[in-house]
Design an enzyme around this catalytic site. Structure first.
Site, PDB file in Angstrom:
ATOM      1  N   ASP A 111     -41.678 -27.096  28.073  1.00 36.64           N
ATOM      2  CA  ASP A 111     -40.644 -26.262  28.752  1.00 36.64           C
ATOM      3  C   ASP A 111     -40.463 -26.918  30.133  1.00 36.64           C
ATOM      4  OD1 ASP A 111     -38.372 -24.648  28.928  1.00 36.64           O
ATOM      5  OD2 ASP A 111     -39.764 -22.994  29.725  1.00 36.64           O
ATOM      6  N   ARG A 121     -29.373 -32.688  32.310  1.00 36.54           N
ATOM      7  CA  ARG A 121     -30.406 -32.384  31.267  1.00 36.54           C
ATOM      8  C   ARG A 121     -31.045 -33.430  30.662  1.00 36.54           C
ATOM      9  NH1 ARG A 121     -31.116 -26.876  30.850  1.00 36.54           N
ATOM     10  NH2 ARG A 121     -32.228 -27.047  28.839  1.00 36.54           N
ATOM     11  N   HIS A 181     -35.151 -34.749  29.629  1.00 27.76           N
ATOM     12  CA  HIS A 181     -35.778 -35.180  28.213  1.00 27.76           C
ATOM     13  C   HIS A 181     -36.145 -36.315  28.130  1.00 27.76           C
ATOM     14  CE1 HIS A 181     -34.258 -31.189  27.034  1.00 27.76           C
ATOM     15  NE2 HIS A 181     -32.919 -31.700  27.023  1.00 27.76           N
ATOM     16  N   SER A 239     -36.106 -26.298  18.678  1.00 25.65           N
ATOM     17  CA  SER A 239     -35.993 -25.000  17.857  1.00 25.65           C
ATOM     18  C   SER A 239     -34.753 -24.605  17.184  1.00 25.65           C
ATOM     19  CB  SER A 239     -36.515 -23.515  18.838  1.00 25.65           C
ATOM     20  OG  SER A 239     -35.402 -23.425  19.559  1.00 25.65           O
ATOM     21  N   GLU A 299     -33.093 -22.393  17.241  1.00 22.32           N
ATOM     22  CA  GLU A 299     -32.098 -21.937  18.399  1.00 22.32           C
ATOM     23  C   GLU A 299     -31.392 -22.957  19.444  1.00 22.32           C
ATOM     24  OE1 GLU A 299     -34.975 -20.553  18.023  1.00 22.32           O
ATOM     25  OE2 GLU A 299     -34.682 -18.685  17.211  1.00 22.32           O
ATOM     26  N   TRP A 343     -29.949 -25.570  18.436  1.00 21.91           N
ATOM     27  CA  TRP A 343     -28.985 -26.275  17.864  1.00 21.91           C
ATOM     28  C   TRP A 343     -27.531 -25.290  18.723  1.00 21.91           C
ATOM     29  CZ3 TRP A 343     -28.982 -30.229  15.416  1.00 21.91           C
ATOM     30  CH2 TRP A 343     -30.142 -30.709  14.618  1.00 21.91           C
ATOM     31  N   ARG A 352     -27.331 -25.343  21.869  1.00 21.02           N
ATOM     32  CA  ARG A 352     -27.156 -25.690  23.193  1.00 21.02           C
ATOM     33  C   ARG A 352     -25.726 -26.606  23.133  1.00 21.02           C
ATOM     34  NH1 ARG A 352     -32.856 -27.613  25.795  1.00 21.02           N
ATOM     35  NH2 ARG A 352     -33.886 -25.403  25.590  1.00 21.02           N
ATOM     36  N   LEU A 383     -56.263 -37.818  15.314  1.00 21.44           N
ATOM     37  CA  LEU A 383     -55.467 -36.776  15.678  1.00 21.44           C
ATOM     38  C   LEU A 383     -54.183 -36.614  14.785  1.00 21.44           C
ATOM     39  CD1 LEU A 383     -54.843 -34.463  17.893  1.00 21.44           C
ATOM     40  CD2 LEU A 383     -53.374 -36.272  18.734  1.00 21.44           C
ATOM     41  N   ARG A 441     -43.371 -16.350  27.917  1.00 16.05           N
ATOM     42  CA  ARG A 441     -42.977 -16.023  26.537  1.00 16.05           C
ATOM     43  C   ARG A 441     -43.483 -16.977  25.584  1.00 16.05           C
ATOM     44  NH1 ARG A 441     -38.283 -16.591  29.597  1.00 16.05           N
ATOM     45  NH2 ARG A 441     -37.003 -18.432  29.092  1.00 16.05           N
ATOM     46  N   SER A 490     -41.332 -17.847  22.691  1.00 16.72           N
ATOM     47  CA  SER A 490     -40.070 -18.472  22.324  1.00 16.72           C
ATOM     48  C   SER A 490     -40.166 -18.717  20.900  1.00 16.72           C
ATOM     49  CB  SER A 490     -39.911 -19.627  23.274  1.00 16.72           C
ATOM     50  OG  SER A 490     -39.843 -19.455  24.605  1.00 16.72           O
ATOM     51  N   GLU A 538     -55.379 -18.103  22.371  1.00 16.62           N
ATOM     52  CA  GLU A 538     -55.612 -18.076  23.866  1.00 16.62           C
ATOM     53  C   GLU A 538     -54.255 -18.831  24.613  1.00 16.62           C
ATOM     54  OE1 GLU A 538     -57.934 -16.548  25.474  1.00 16.62           O
ATOM     55  OE2 GLU A 538     -58.710 -15.932  23.654  1.00 16.62           O
TER      56      GLU A 538
END
Length: 248
Positions: A22, A35, A39, A67, A69, A71, A73, A133, A196, A198, A209
């Protein structure tokens, strides 16, 4: 090597780290830029954290990249993000192989543009032989969406007689999640200082944690990862028990 990294206990590493990346927009705003500029500059953070986890021997790293959500934006930002995703995946294949990283994803892949789907699936296929990984990208993903999909699948299985209602428990539910083949994260890192989760891995982080840092994601580097892991290692994980029970 940072002093913090030197003090990390290699016998007490989280097997799975999840990250809510974030702060890209706020980082760009501070620079007086759009913005999407934030990114683009976040790619180095992704590279640093991935390499940092690989170097330490972390087994799983899940990055909340986009996310369901997101979409909603502004269209220009979403298009820019999707284009950036394609070019980043293509450009990072060499780095993934160099670090023995295996790529995978969770979320609604069918919602992504066709060129994104193509690049993503090709990268997943190209890295499937790597055994270091596991880098899991959460794309067009949300925790509530995942739980609804799992509930629907369980309801259909019950209706078709494949399972009995009495068989439905936490273990069965876990098997219907996008993350069924991955362990729950022990450590969740959130950048930018927001307090939060999100809509991220809602089932999986029941006893995870949380580590909140004010650092904006484009500025996050290996030293920040080391600090998060160091903080994790200072905590007592009780899973609902009291201290004396947890130490047994």
């Amino acid at each position: 090597m940072t002093k913090v990294k030197e003090n990390i206990d290699s016998n007490n590493l989280p097997k799975h780290i999840a990250v809510i990346m974030d702060g890209n927009g706020r980082w760009a705003k501070k620079k007086g830029a759009a913005r999407i500029f934030g990114h683009k500059n976040a790619i180095q953070a992704v590279r640093d954290v991935t390499e940092g986890c690989a170097e330490l021997g972390i087994e799983y790293l899940t990055l909340y990249a986009f996310s369901t959500e997101n979409w909603s934006r502004p269209k220009a930002e979403v298009i820019g993000l999707m284009q950036l995703l394609v070019t980043t995946i293509r450009g990072e294949l060499h780095t993934l192989h160099k670090n023995n990283v295996r790529l995978s994803m969770i979320g609604e892949i069918d919602n992504l543009p066709k060129n994104c789907q193509k690049e993503l699936l090709e990268a997943i296929e190209a890295t499937k032989g790597n055994d270091g990984l596991s880098l899991i990208l959460a794309l067009s993903y949300s925790g509530r969406w995942e739980l609804v999909q799992a509930a629907k699948a369980i309801a259909i299985a019950a209706k078709d007689g494949e399972i009995d209602i009495e068989d439905i428990d936490a273990t069965l539910m876990q098997g219907y999640l996008n993350t069924a083949k991955y362990p729950d994260p022990e450590l969740l890192i959130r950048t930018s200082g927001e307090m939060r989760v999100s809509n991220f891995l809602l089932w999986q982080i029941a006893y995870t944690e949380l580590y909140i840092t004010p650092t904006l994601w484009p500025d996050f580097r290996k030293k920040d990862l080391h600090e998060a892991i160091s903080a994790y290692q200072k905590r007592e994980r009780r899973f609902g028990k009291i201290s004396e029970q947890a130490k047994v």
